[in-house]
Design an enzyme around this catalytic site. Structure first.
Site, PDB file in Angstrom:
ATOM      1  N   HIS A  10      42.102  26.281  35.513  1.00  0.00           N
ATOM      2  CA  HIS A  10      41.302  25.059  35.310  1.00  0.00           C
ATOM      3  C   HIS A  10      42.209  23.833  35.152  1.00  0.00           C
ATOM      4  O   HIS A  10      41.858  22.734  35.587  1.00  0.00           O
ATOM      5  CB  HIS A  10      40.448  25.175  34.040  1.00  0.00           C
ATOM      6  CG  HIS A  10      39.103  25.817  34.245  1.00  0.00           C
ATOM      7  ND1 HIS A  10      38.152  25.302  35.097  1.00  0.00           N
ATOM      8  CD2 HIS A  10      38.540  26.920  33.693  1.00  0.00           C
ATOM      9  CE1 HIS A  10      37.055  26.068  35.055  1.00  0.00           C
ATOM     10  NE2 HIS A  10      37.269  27.066  34.214  1.00  0.00           N
TER      11      HIS A  10
ATOM     12  N   GLN B  77      36.965  20.910  31.617  1.00  0.00           N
ATOM     13  CA  GLN B  77      35.537  21.266  31.676  1.00  0.00           C
ATOM     14  C   GLN B  77      34.666  20.363  30.808  1.00  0.00           C
ATOM     15  O   GLN B  77      33.447  20.347  30.968  1.00  0.00           O
ATOM     16  CB  GLN B  77      35.324  22.727  31.245  1.00  0.00           C
ATOM     17  CG  GLN B  77      35.915  23.730  32.222  1.00  0.00           C
ATOM     18  CD  GLN B  77      35.652  25.145  31.758  1.00  0.00           C
ATOM     19  OE1 GLN B  77      36.427  25.700  31.002  1.00  0.00           O
ATOM     20  NE2 GLN B  77      34.554  25.727  32.196  1.00  0.00           N
TER      21      GLN B  77
ATOM     22  N   CYS C 209      32.030  31.514  34.596  1.00  0.00           N
ATOM     23  CA  CYS C 209      32.631  30.260  34.134  1.00  0.00           C
ATOM     24  C   CYS C 209      31.525  29.382  33.571  1.00  0.00           C
ATOM     25  O   CYS C 209      30.453  29.295  34.172  1.00  0.00           O
ATOM     26  CB  CYS C 209      33.315  29.559  35.319  1.00  0.00           C
ATOM     27  SG  CYS C 209      34.116  28.004  34.883  1.00  0.00           S
ATOM     28  N   LEU C 210      31.795  28.746  32.442  1.00  0.00           N
ATOM     29  CA  LEU C 210      30.771  27.888  31.836  1.00  0.00           C
ATOM     30  C   LEU C 210      30.438  26.694  32.735  1.00  0.00           C
ATOM     31  O   LEU C 210      29.364  26.116  32.599  1.00  0.00           O
ATOM     32  CB  LEU C 210      31.235  27.398  30.453  1.00  0.00           C
ATOM     33  CG  LEU C 210      31.382  28.500  29.393  1.00  0.00           C
ATOM     34  CD1 LEU C 210      31.953  27.922  28.103  1.00  0.00           C
ATOM     35  CD2 LEU C 210      30.058  29.199  29.140  1.00  0.00           C
TER      36      LEU C 210
ATOM     37  N   HIS D 273      42.504  32.445  34.076  1.00  0.00           N
ATOM     38  CA  HIS D 273      41.334  31.667  34.516  1.00  0.00           C
ATOM     39  C   HIS D 273      41.391  30.252  33.917  1.00  0.00           C
ATOM     40  O   HIS D 273      41.157  29.263  34.620  1.00  0.00           O
ATOM     41  CB  HIS D 273      40.066  32.416  34.071  1.00  0.00           C
ATOM     42  CG  HIS D 273      38.773  31.712  34.316  1.00  0.00           C
ATOM     43  ND1 HIS D 273      37.769  32.246  35.103  1.00  0.00           N
ATOM     44  CD2 HIS D 273      38.284  30.515  33.852  1.00  0.00           C
ATOM     45  CE1 HIS D 273      36.741  31.398  35.119  1.00  0.00           C
ATOM     46  NE2 HIS D 273      37.027  30.342  34.371  1.00  0.00           N
ATOM     47  N   GLU D 274      41.727  30.156  32.631  1.00  0.00           N
ATOM     48  CA  GLU D 274      41.741  28.843  31.959  1.00  0.00           C
ATOM     49  C   GLU D 274      42.920  27.985  32.439  1.00  0.00           C
ATOM     50  O   GLU D 274      42.782  26.776  32.616  1.00  0.00           O
ATOM     51  CB  GLU D 274      41.786  29.007  30.433  1.00  0.00           C
ATOM     52  CG  GLU D 274      40.605  29.776  29.830  1.00  0.00           C
ATOM     53  CD  GLU D 274      39.240  29.278  30.283  1.00  0.00           C
ATOM     54  OE1 GLU D 274      39.089  28.065  30.524  1.00  0.00           O
ATOM     55  OE2 GLU D 274      38.327  30.113  30.407  1.00  0.00           O
TER      56      GLU D 274
ATOM     57  N   GLY E 186      36.200  31.366  26.877  1.00  0.00           N
ATOM     58  CA  GLY E 186      37.288  30.429  27.148  1.00  0.00           C
ATOM     59  C   GLY E 186      36.719  29.096  27.594  1.00  0.00           C
ATOM     60  O   GLY E 186      35.628  29.035  28.173  1.00  0.00           O
TER      61      GLY E 186
HETATM   62 NI    NI Z   1      35.987  28.633  33.749  1.00  0.00          NI
END
Ligand code: NI
Length: 174
Positions: free
Chosen positions: A141, A51, A95-96, A137-138, A46
């Protein structure tokens, strides 16, 4: 298509509330394509627009993990959670924007989400298992919230210090 640079926590752009997408044009479709390419390249399941430094309410995901299975890329614009199950489950999240850090997070195990696709058409679906966790989660963000915000303050501080160190090292490496 092009790869975008993924911001690393801490960064004020990861803490800001993203604004709704209002224009459904070729630039938006190109942004969504870039986000998918960047997510698959990372690799991740995701990626939300904040991000990559874009403060707009959209994210991409593909939670198909089985070897050899067909990819299922999804682009969700202006997503809203309209229903959450009382039942919860726990996934070890990453998380990236917080590379190589993982922690258990408890969330509703099923959610119903409404969104718009890249043409602006209304969509909705119920997600469960990893897809439900990823969607939540997304969407977090888009509200400036990270999975580490669910952890105890000490654990969050430890992870944040590691990320500050990583960013210093990256800055030195150029
Ligand atoms: Ni994330």
């Amino acid at each position: 298509m092009s790869l975008r640079k993924i911001l690393i926590h801490p960064d004020p752009r990861l803490k800001a509330k993203a604004v709704p997408v209002e224009t459904f044009d070729t630039a938006l479709a190109a942004l969504a394509d870039d986000m998918l390419e960047t997510m698959y390249d990372a690799p991740g399941i995701g990626l939300a627009a904040p991000q990559i430094g874009v403060g707009q309410r959209l994210f991409v995901m593909d939670c198909v993990k089985e070897e050899g299975a067909s990819p299922e890329p999804m682009v969700l614009i202006n997503p809203e959670i309209v229903w959450s199950s009382e039942e919860t489950n726990v996934y070890e999240e990453g998380c990236l924007s917080i590379p190589d850090q993982f922690a258990d997070v408890t969330r509703p195990s099923e959610v119903e989400v409404t969104w718009q696709d890249v043409t602006g058409k209304a969509q909705s679906a119920k997600f469960d298992a990893l897809w439900a966790t990823c969607a939540q989660h997304e969407i977090d963000h888009l509200d400036g919230k990270l999975f580490i915000d669910y952890l105890k303050p000490l654990k969050r501080q430890i992870i944040t210090r590691k990320m500050q160190k990583l960013k210093r090292e990256q800055a030195r490496a150029g």
